[in-house]
Design a protein around this motif. Structure first.
Motif, short mmCIF file in Angstrom:
data_model
loop_
_atom_site.label_atom_id
_atom_site.label_comp_id
_atom_site.label_asym_id
_atom_site.label_seq_id
_atom_site.Cartn_x
_atom_site.Cartn_y
_atom_site.Cartn_z
N PHE A 1 -5.06 5.07 7.02
CA PHE A 1 -5.87 4.56 5.92
C PHE A 1 -5.89 3.04 5.92
O PHE A 1 -6.91 2.41 5.67
N PHE A 2 -4.74 2.44 6.20
CA PHE A 2 -4.60 1.00 6.09
C PHE A 2 -5.45 0.27 7.14
O PHE A 2 -5.88 -0.87 6.91
N VAL A 3 -5.70 0.91 8.28
CA VAL A 3 -6.52 0.29 9.33
C VAL A 3 -7.76 1.16 9.60
O VAL A 3 -8.26 1.22 10.72
N SER A 4 -8.26 1.81 8.56
CA SER A 4 -9.33 2.80 8.72
C SER A 4 -10.60 2.19 9.32
O SER A 4 -11.28 2.85 10.11
N ASN A 5 -10.94 0.97 8.95
CA ASN A 5 -12.18 0.38 9.47
C ASN A 5 -12.14 0.26 10.99
O ASN A 5 -13.14 0.51 11.67
N THR A 6 -10.99 -0.13 11.52
CA THR A 6 -10.85 -0.25 12.98
C THR A 6 -11.00 1.10 13.66
O THR A 6 -11.69 1.24 14.66
N ILE A 7 -10.37 2.12 13.08
CA ILE A 7 -10.43 3.47 13.67
C ILE A 7 -11.85 4.01 13.60
O ILE A 7 -12.37 4.57 14.57
N LEU B 1 -9.33 17.23 9.53
CA LEU B 1 -8.92 15.97 10.13
C LEU B 1 -8.89 14.91 9.04
O LEU B 1 -9.85 14.76 8.28
N SER B 2 -7.79 14.18 8.94
CA SER B 2 -7.67 13.17 7.89
C SER B 2 -6.78 12.02 8.37
O SER B 2 -6.04 12.14 9.35
N PHE B 3 -6.87 10.93 7.65
CA PHE B 3 -6.02 9.77 7.93
C PHE B 3 -4.60 10.00 7.40
O PHE B 3 -4.42 10.64 6.36
N THR B 4 -3.63 9.45 8.10
CA THR B 4 -2.29 9.27 7.52
C THR B 4 -2.33 7.98 6.69
O THR B 4 -3.32 7.24 6.72
N TYR C 1 0.84 -1.21 0.00
CA TYR C 1 0.00 0.00 0.00
C TYR C 1 0.87 1.26 0.00
O TYR C 1 0.61 2.21 -0.75
N ARG C 2 1.92 1.27 0.81
CA ARG C 2 2.81 2.43 0.87
C ARG C 2 3.54 2.61 -0.47
O ARG C 2 3.69 3.73 -0.96
N GLY D 1 -0.91 8.66 17.99
CA GLY D 1 -0.34 7.41 17.45
C GLY D 1 0.05 7.50 15.99
O GLY D 1 0.58 6.53 15.43
N GLY D 2 -0.23 8.62 15.34
CA GLY D 2 0.14 8.79 13.94
C GLY D 2 -0.82 8.18 12.94
O GLY D 2 -0.47 8.00 11.77
N PHE D 3 -2.05 7.88 13.39
CA PHE D 3 -3.05 7.32 12.49
C PHE D 3 -3.93 8.41 11.88
O PHE D 3 -4.49 8.23 10.80
#
Length: 375
Positions: free
Chosen positions: A363-369, A356-359, A223-224, A346-348
């Motif tokens: 993004f990679f664990v967006s569903n959990t957040i 406000l946005s995802f890093t 992904y990165r 935590g840098g998420f």
């Protein structure tokens, strides 16, 4: 005041064969008579919807999804697009997208689509590695895809999106880099890159224990790599899985993420209009019989609208405006959601210029957040 526009989604649920990972509503190896009957019923329902509106519906995006819409014959495309133009107001700049599989198009069909006003193609590649394509159950090779892409350019298409997948069985970081390089060499206007998800009821689900899948760290590295390489080559990531050259963002997709109205026609299609969301069942027999196939209908509450605002806006790279949130809902988001502070630390998540946005990590664990943020 200008008249608000709508998007149309037409679900074409036919394909040559089901891919091993696919849980979308699709029916393999259809009979032509069934496809023709399906198109006629789509037209009947479009006419019915148009009659229910006091003014003609103003349409600025039309999306043929599937399944494999490119399986339709020339006559079917003419019939559907003619029906829409006859019963709706289609804007001059309407974005008209057709999803296609390289195994189902030829130069003649591509030229016809262009002549009918289709101005955007979404081509399903998934991988430039033929072994990986076979592993997914795809019917085409990379050479097939490349030929289709070049033929589409010859037919006049200057807005082409390519679908890619990472996390494929036996895929490596190097093989995914090869796929990215091969696609970048063709310079499409839009690229979608999705992580493989093993969905229940698919052949992959029954093979789960034997699938050699990349581990989570490798998948995150993919992904990165995708984000970095595409941005280096002039693509802006505007949503979790979508990248576009300037001005080539998918109008159809942005309707979903910005909570704009759209109407879906066909089995398994969904709509959002007039403060309601509703979705259709997968019963093609009921659909062809002219029955109401509405399977779910929700009148959106204030809490639904708030939650969807957070969930959908955070899918976008630009995130959400904290001041707009407060203006819409009357409270500060960070006060309502104390968990935001820990995700920032935590840098998420990140907060820049009042948004406000995802890093990338987030993004990679967006569903959990999101499950922590939504109430």
């Amino acid at each position: 005041m200008s008249k608000p526009s709508l998007g149309l989604y037409l679900h074409i649920p036919f394909c040559l064969q089901k891919c091993l990972y696919c849980d979308f509503c699709s029916f393999p190896a259809p009979q032509r008579e069934q496809m023709e009957a399906y198109v006629e019923e789509l037209c009947a329902r479009i006419v019915q919807a148009a009659k229910q509106n006091r003014e003609k519906m103003l349409i600025n995006s039309i999306y043929f999804g599937g399944g494999t819409p490119s399986l339709m014959t020339d006559r079917m495309f003419r019939r559907l697009l003619g029906c829409i133009h006859n019963h709706c107001l289609v804007t001059d700049d309407c974005e008209i997208t057709v999803e296609c599989n390289p195994a189902t198009v030829d130069p003649q069909k591509l030229i016809l689509l262009s002549c009918l006003g289709v101005n955007r193609l979404s081509i399903g590649l998934q991988s430039a590695n033929d072994r990986e394509l076979s592993r997914l159950g795809r019917l085409h090779t990379f050479a097939d895809f490349r030929q289709t892409f070049l033929e589409a350019r010859e037919a006049g298409f200057d807005n082409i999106s390519v679908d890619l997948m990472y996390g494929i069985p036996d895929q490596t970081l190097d093989s995914f880099r090869h796929t990215l390089d091969a696609v970048l060499a063709l310079s499409p206007e839009h690229i979608s890159a999705y992580g493989l998800k093993i969905e229940e009821g698919t052949p992959f689900a029954s093979q789960r224990s034997t699938l050699s899948l990349p581990d989570e760290d490798t998948e995150f590295a993919m992904y990165r790599l995708c984000t970095e390489l595409l941005e280096e080559n002039g693509y802006q990531k505007y949503e979790i899985s979508n990248f576009a050259k300037a001005g080539k963002e998918s109008r159809h997709n942005l309707r979903y993420w910005k909570q704009e109205e759209y109407l879906g026609f066909g089995v398994a299609a969904h709509s959002c209009i007039g403060g309601e969301r509703f979705g259709n069942s997968r019963s093609i027999s009921d659909f062809l019989a002219g029955k109401d196939i509405t399977a779910e209908r929700t009148v959106l509450t204030d809490q639904d609208i708030r939650n969807e605002y957070i969930m959908l806006r955070l899918r976008l790279t630009e995130g959400l405006s904290l001041s707009d949130y407060q203006m819409r809902f009357g409270n500060e988001l960070e006060t309502e959601c104390p968990a935001i502070a820990s995700f920032l630390q935590g840098g998420f998540l990140k907060k820049e210029n009042g948004r406000l946005s995802f890093t990338d990590r987030g993004f990679f664990v967006s569903n959990t957040i999101l499950s922590e943020l939504l109430t």
